[in-house]
Design a protein around this motif. Structure first.
Motif, PDB file in Angstrom:
ATOM      1  N   GLU A   7       1.135  -1.301  -0.024  1.00 30.33           N
ATOM      2  CA  GLU A   7      -0.069   0.058  -0.136  1.00 30.33           C
ATOM      3  C   GLU A   7       0.992   1.137  -0.070  1.00 30.33           C
ATOM      4  N   ILE A   8       0.817   2.200  -0.882  1.00 33.74           N
ATOM      5  CA  ILE A   8       1.490   3.346  -1.169  1.00 33.74           C
ATOM      6  C   ILE A   8       0.652   4.724  -1.202  1.00 33.74           C
ATOM      7  N   THR A   9       0.991   5.374  -0.207  1.00 35.44           N
ATOM      8  CA  THR A   9       0.353   6.875  -0.104  1.00 35.44           C
ATOM      9  C   THR A   9       1.569   7.706  -0.431  1.00 35.44           C
ATOM     10  N   THR A  10       1.476   8.682  -1.478  1.00 35.04           N
ATOM     11  CA  THR A  10       2.528   9.524  -1.768  1.00 35.04           C
ATOM     12  C   THR A  10       1.969  10.869  -1.391  1.00 35.04           C
ATOM     13  N   THR A  11       2.811  11.638  -0.778  1.00 35.08           N
ATOM     14  CA  THR A  11       2.702  12.990  -0.279  1.00 35.08           C
ATOM     15  C   THR A  11       3.637  13.935  -0.928  1.00 35.08           C
ATOM     16  N   VAL A  12       3.371  14.747  -1.585  1.00 35.97           N
ATOM     17  CA  VAL A  12       4.231  15.748  -2.376  1.00 35.97           C
ATOM     18  C   VAL A  12       4.577  16.659  -1.384  1.00 35.97           C
ATOM     19  N   PRO A  13       5.887  16.892  -1.125  1.00 39.98           N
ATOM     20  CA  PRO A  13       6.452  17.914  -0.007  1.00 39.98           C
ATOM     21  C   PRO A  13       6.046  19.222  -0.179  1.00 39.98           C
ATOM     22  N   GLU A  14       5.613  20.172   0.555  1.00 34.42           N
ATOM     23  CA  GLU A  14       5.210  21.467   0.542  1.00 34.42           C
ATOM     24  C   GLU A  14       6.098  22.200  -0.105  1.00 34.42           C
ATOM     25  N   GLY A  15       5.872  23.109  -1.068  1.00 35.66           N
ATOM     26  CA  GLY A  15       6.716  23.814  -1.668  1.00 35.66           C
ATOM     27  C   GLY A  15       7.553  23.155  -2.986  1.00 35.66           C
ATOM     28  N   GLY A  17       7.797  22.282  -6.702  1.00 37.94           N
ATOM     29  CA  GLY A  17       7.140  23.000  -7.833  1.00 37.94           C
ATOM     30  C   GLY A  17       6.560  22.054  -8.768  1.00 37.94           C
ATOM     31  N   GLN A  18       5.466  22.419  -9.587  1.00 36.14           N
ATOM     32  CA  GLN A  18       4.653  21.476 -10.273  1.00 36.14           C
ATOM     33  C   GLN A  18       5.572  20.788 -11.397  1.00 36.14           C
ATOM     34  N   ASP A  19       6.797  21.452 -11.980  1.00 30.03           N
ATOM     35  CA  ASP A  19       7.767  20.823 -12.833  1.00 30.03           C
ATOM     36  C   ASP A  19       8.110  19.873 -12.520  1.00 30.03           C
ATOM     37  N   GLU A  20       8.814  19.710 -11.044  1.00 36.19           N
ATOM     38  CA  GLU A  20       9.391  18.424 -10.369  1.00 36.19           C
ATOM     39  C   GLU A  20       8.318  17.605 -10.197  1.00 36.19           C
ATOM     40  N   VAL A  21       7.099  17.659  -9.843  1.00 41.83           N
ATOM     41  CA  VAL A  21       5.926  16.879  -9.538  1.00 41.83           C
ATOM     42  C   VAL A  21       5.888  16.200 -10.826  1.00 41.83           C
ATOM     43  N   ASP A  22       5.374  16.845 -11.881  1.00 42.70           N
ATOM     44  CA  ASP A  22       5.377  16.317 -13.430  1.00 42.70           C
ATOM     45  C   ASP A  22       6.512  15.346 -13.934  1.00 42.70           C
ATOM     46  N   ARG A  23       7.700  15.892 -13.341  1.00 41.39           N
ATOM     47  CA  ARG A  23       8.939  15.273 -14.016  1.00 41.39           C
ATOM     48  C   ARG A  23       8.956  13.827 -13.464  1.00 41.39           C
ATOM     49  N   ARG A  24       8.832  13.899 -11.946  1.00 45.35           N
ATOM     50  CA  ARG A  24       8.786  12.814 -11.176  1.00 45.35           C
ATOM     51  C   ARG A  24       7.527  11.586 -11.561  1.00 45.35           C
ATOM     52  N   ARG A  25       6.532  12.109 -11.676  1.00 45.74           N
ATOM     53  CA  ARG A  25       5.288  11.233 -12.209  1.00 45.74           C
ATOM     54  C   ARG A  25       5.597  10.618 -13.397  1.00 45.74           C
ATOM     55  N   THR A  26       6.160  11.413 -14.434  1.00 46.02           N
ATOM     56  CA  THR A  26       6.358  10.817 -15.894  1.00 46.02           C
ATOM     57  C   THR A  26       7.261   9.756 -15.518  1.00 46.02           C
ATOM     58  N   ALA A  27       8.474   9.914 -14.960  1.00 44.21           N
ATOM     59  CA  ALA A  27       9.598   9.100 -14.541  1.00 44.21           C
ATOM     60  C   ALA A  27       8.899   7.989 -13.908  1.00 44.21           C
ATOM     61  N   GLU A  28       8.083   8.064 -13.036  1.00 46.49           N
ATOM     62  CA  GLU A  28       7.314   6.917 -12.168  1.00 46.49           C
ATOM     63  C   GLU A  28       6.418   5.932 -13.064  1.00 46.49           C
ATOM     64  N   ALA A  29       6.055   6.425 -14.061  1.00 47.51           N
ATOM     65  CA  ALA A  29       5.280   5.691 -15.137  1.00 47.51           C
ATOM     66  C   ALA A  29       5.963   4.731 -15.818  1.00 47.51           C
ATOM     67  N   VAL A  30       7.177   5.329 -16.263  1.00 49.44           N
ATOM     68  CA  VAL A  30       8.202   4.651 -17.082  1.00 49.44           C
ATOM     69  C   VAL A  30       8.804   3.629 -16.229  1.00 49.44           C
ATOM     70  N   ARG A  31       9.195   3.955 -15.109  1.00 45.08           N
ATOM     71  CA  ARG A  31       9.534   3.008 -14.327  1.00 45.08           C
ATOM     72  C   ARG A  31       8.936   1.682 -13.746  1.00 45.08           C
ATOM     73  N   ALA A  32       7.594   1.944 -13.471  1.00 42.75           N
ATOM     74  CA  ALA A  32       6.609   1.058 -13.471  1.00 42.75           C
ATOM     75  C   ALA A  32       6.251   0.244 -14.542  1.00 42.75           C
ATOM     76  N   ARG A  33       6.384   0.848 -15.628  1.00 37.20           N
ATOM     77  CA  ARG A  33       6.329  -0.224 -16.738  1.00 37.20           C
ATOM     78  C   ARG A  33       7.497  -1.067 -16.867  1.00 37.20           C
ATOM     79  N   GLU A  34       8.775  -0.741 -16.615  1.00 36.20           N
ATOM     80  CA  GLU A  34      10.180  -1.448 -16.650  1.00 36.20           C
ATOM     81  C   GLU A  34       9.830  -2.568 -15.345  1.00 36.20           C
ATOM     82  N   LEU A  35       9.362  -2.264 -14.507  1.00 31.54           N
ATOM     83  CA  LEU A  35       9.279  -3.055 -13.357  1.00 31.54           C
ATOM     84  C   LEU A  35       8.077  -4.172 -13.632  1.00 31.54           C
ATOM     85  N   ALA A  36       7.227  -3.836 -14.325  1.00 32.07           N
ATOM     86  CA  ALA A  36       5.978  -4.881 -14.786  1.00 32.07           C
ATOM     87  C   ALA A  36       6.492  -5.791 -15.761  1.00 32.07           C
TER      88      ALA A  36
END
Length: 100
Positions: A7-15, A17-36
């Motif tokens: 079970e995973i809960t993700t909490t973006v640290p306060e402060g 930037g949206q660019d950092e959030v978007d970059r990590r979410r995109t990389a997360e999707a790529v990594r999830a496909r690799e792990l699958a």
């Protein structure tokens, strides 16, 4: 490989930037496909109306799960995890010769 309910809960640290959030979410999707593709991520769900994930992940043991699987996720520093090791149930209709 053993199976683990994670079970995973993700909490973006306060402060953050949206660019950092978007970059990590995109990389997360790529990594999830690799792990699958390597058999480490078997299934992944999001409970309706919640911002958390529930998945079946596979690794040789819990140490490998944390270090070499979950630890490689780009969002991992922002995650809180609950890991439950699983074993096959004799009445599991999906068993069909699989071992946990």
């Amino acid at each position: 490989m053993r199976e683990f309910l994670v079970e995973i809960t993700t909490t973006v640290p306060e402060g953050t930037g949206q660019d950092e959030v978007d970059r990590r979410r995109t990389a997360e999707a790529v990594r999830a496909r690799e792990l699958a593709a390597t058999g480490h991520l078997a299934r992944l769900w999001r409970p309706v109306g919640e911002l958390r994930s529930i998945g079946v992940w596979c690794a040789a043991d819990e140490e490998e799960l944390h270090e070499k699987v979950l630890g490689t996720l780009p969002l991992r520093p922002w995650m809180t995890l609950t890991v439950t090791p699983l074993e096959s149930h004799p009445n599991d209709p999906g068993r069909s010769g699989r071992t946990a």
